[in-house]
Design an enzyme around this catalytic site. Structure first.
Site, PDB file in Angstrom:
ATOM      1  N   HIS A  82       0.848  -1.189   0.000  1.00  0.00           N
ATOM      2  CA  HIS A  82       0.000   0.000   0.000  1.00  0.00           C
ATOM      3  C   HIS A  82       0.883   1.239   0.000  1.00  0.00           C
ATOM      4  CE1 HIS A  82      -4.268   1.030   0.386  1.00  0.00           C
ATOM      5  NE2 HIS A  82      -3.840   2.180   0.885  1.00  0.00           N
ATOM      6  N   ASP A 161     -14.418   2.383   6.098  1.00  0.00           N
ATOM      7  CA  ASP A 161     -13.321   3.169   5.516  1.00  0.00           C
ATOM      8  C   ASP A 161     -13.771   3.812   4.210  1.00  0.00           C
ATOM      9  OD1 ASP A 161     -10.524   4.105   5.138  1.00  0.00           O
ATOM     10  OD2 ASP A 161     -10.679   2.810   3.386  1.00  0.00           O
ATOM     11  N   ARG A 168     -13.386  12.315   4.085  1.00  0.00           N
ATOM     12  CA  ARG A 168     -12.089  12.971   4.361  1.00  0.00           C
ATOM     13  C   ARG A 168     -11.605  13.732   3.138  1.00  0.00           C
ATOM     14  NH1 ARG A 168      -8.330   8.356   5.541  1.00  0.00           N
ATOM     15  NH2 ARG A 168      -6.719   9.923   5.710  1.00  0.00           N
ATOM     16  N   SER A 183      -7.092   3.668   8.254  1.00  0.00           N
ATOM     17  CA  SER A 183      -7.657   3.457   6.914  1.00  0.00           C
ATOM     18  C   SER A 183      -6.848   2.397   6.167  1.00  0.00           C
ATOM     19  CB  SER A 183      -7.637   4.801   6.164  1.00  0.00           C
ATOM     20  OG  SER A 183      -7.792   4.623   4.782  1.00  0.00           O
ATOM     21  N   LYS A 187      -7.919  -1.927   5.679  1.00  0.00           N
ATOM     22  CA  LYS A 187      -8.048  -2.555   4.351  1.00  0.00           C
ATOM     23  C   LYS A 187      -7.061  -3.711   4.193  1.00  0.00           C
ATOM     24  CE  LYS A 187      -7.693   1.314   1.850  1.00  0.00           C
ATOM     25  NZ  LYS A 187      -8.144   2.581   2.402  1.00  0.00           N
TER      26      LYS A 187
END
Ligand code: URA
Length: 428
Positions: A82, A161, A168, A183, A187
């Site tokens: 990520h 999320d 956001r 967040s 995930k």
């Protein structure tokens, strides 16, 4: 329990309990808590922060808001990746095929753009026919067959999320460390991988502005990982300048393929190889030197490019039908000299301003003709702006166009003395 009391408690700098966090998140999901109230709580979190325990509770509540993938049906080692978000960050599109073609299984759940930063799902959906949503069984079958896959959060995974992320993005609450950590980790944990490599982007174009913050964020994510029995390794990388030459969904897909076929820029290649090294060494338990050589061979032999094509076609995409905008405006330099700064954030904000607001704009973006350190002559092209020829704002007159773009560059007689560091450090 009452949401106003919870907002006020956080506004006063106090730690929330697990029950309070759960009440707020689940109430937001079932719409008994309004968007305005959640925005207010998010802003209070931005200002007052959350301690490690609260961040862990928030992550846990978010994971439990939806379903979780059981990857035990995947044969082999899984490693996920990520990024904390950057400008022109198309690394996943290069990195995942490298790693998958080295025998690591990469099941990845990605997000859409967040604030000024881009999102992998939007980039992939810019390929005609590309599907980012599928059943979990199909996804697992894909991973077993071709070694990689990228899906969006549409499988009822971490719906909390998904909704908070969207809020956001439009409320100026993107750059809070506990919100970023929960967040990302919710995930990653919900999508099942035991090993997770995170590219923590640091600098003007990133959500995290300095190295101390980046180390803090990395440690928060590593600690959350430990609580869920996941190994997390973070690589801190420079995001002061745009990565590669392109910013904008379809333009970035095209550029990712250039790196895979050997004609891309060095910055994209070296960050991709460094992250691939960490993913392969973490997954296979081999040394970093060995992992690096494996990754480099996969990239340079063209195996990674073949893997990328296989992946795109497996998810329904057709690379032959990619279309770029034909509405292109060039921006030329008024000065001659060395390029000593290209402001990633200002360029990203420019694109946010000119892209379609109605729906996801796949075609708007820019392609840099010059990179940091290059020499430019007066009248020479600095960049091309691609304006979506299909969008409702097709004919937009960009006011102050030249002035805005001029502010994105610094041009000087002398080159920068110090080499720009692309990769800072590993935190694990
Ligand atoms: N990526 C995410 O998934 N979430 C964030 O908050 C930032 C980057």
């Amino acid at each position: 329990m009452n949401i106003v009391n919870i907002i006020e408690k956080k506004k006063g700098g106090n730690a929330l309990t697990k029950d309070e966090i759960s009440f707020a998140i689940n109430g937001f999901l079932d719409k008994t808590i309004l968007d305005s109230q959640m925005s207010s709580l998010l802003m209070a979190i931005c200002f007052k922060g959350m301690n490690d325990e609260e961040t862990y509770y928030l992550t846990d509540v978010m994971i439990n808001s939806g379903s979780v993938i059981d990857l035990s049906k995947i044969d082999g080692i899984t490693v996920d990746k990520h990024s904390t978000g950057g400008v022109g960050d198309k690394i996943s599109l290069i990195l995942l095929p490298i790693v998958a073609s080295c025998g690591i299984k990469v099941p990845k759940m990605s997000g859409r753009s967040l604030g000024h930063t881009g999102g992998t799902i939007d980039k992939l959906e810019s390929i005609p026919g590309f599907r980012t949503s599928m059943s979990i069984d199909y996804f697992i079958e894909q991973i077993n067959e071709i070694g990689m896959g990228i899906i969006s959060q549409t499988l009822n995974m971490v719906p909390a999320d998904k909704r908070i992320y969207a809020l956001r993005s439009i409320t100026g609450t993107t750059d809070s460390l506990p919100l970023i950590a929960s967040s990302i980790m919710s995930k990653k944990i919900a999508s099942g991988a035991k090993n997770i490599v995170i590219d923590v982007k640091v600098g003007k174009g990133a959500l995290v502005k300095d190295l101390d913050e980046a180390r803090e964020l990395s440690n928060i994510m590593i600690e959350i990982g430990k609580k869920f029995d996941r190994k997390v390794v973070c690589l801190l990388t420079n995001m002061d300048y745009p990565l590669g030459r392109s910013i904008g969904n379809i333009l970035e897909v095209v550029e990712a393929m250039q790196v895979l076929d050997g004609s891309g820029t060095e910055d994209l290649k070296s960050i991709s190889l460094e992250l691939a090294t960490l993913m392969i060494s973490t997954g296979k338990g081999v040394s970093r030197e060995e992992a690096y050589l494996e990754a480099k061979e996969a990239l340079e032999s063209g195996r990674a490019l073949e893997k990328f094509k296989e992946f795109v076609s497996y998810q329904g995409g057709n690379l032959n039908y990619i279309e770029l905008s034909t509405n292109i405006k060039s921006f030329n330099s008024k000065f001659s000299g060395y390029i000593t700064n290209i402001d990633a954030r200002k360029l990203a904000d420019f694109i946010v301003d000119i892209r379609s607001k109605e729906k996801i704009d796949y075609k708007t973006g820019i392609v840099l003709n010059k990179k940091l350190g290059d020499f430019v002559e007066v009248g020479e092209k600095l960049l091309d702006v691609y304006i979506n020829s299909d969008a409702e704002n097709n004919n937009i007159e960009i006011t102050n166009y030249d002035e805005i773009l001029e502010n994105c560059f610094e041009i000087s007689e002398k080159k920068n003395k110090a080499e720009v560091k692309l990769i800072y450090e590993v935190v694990e």
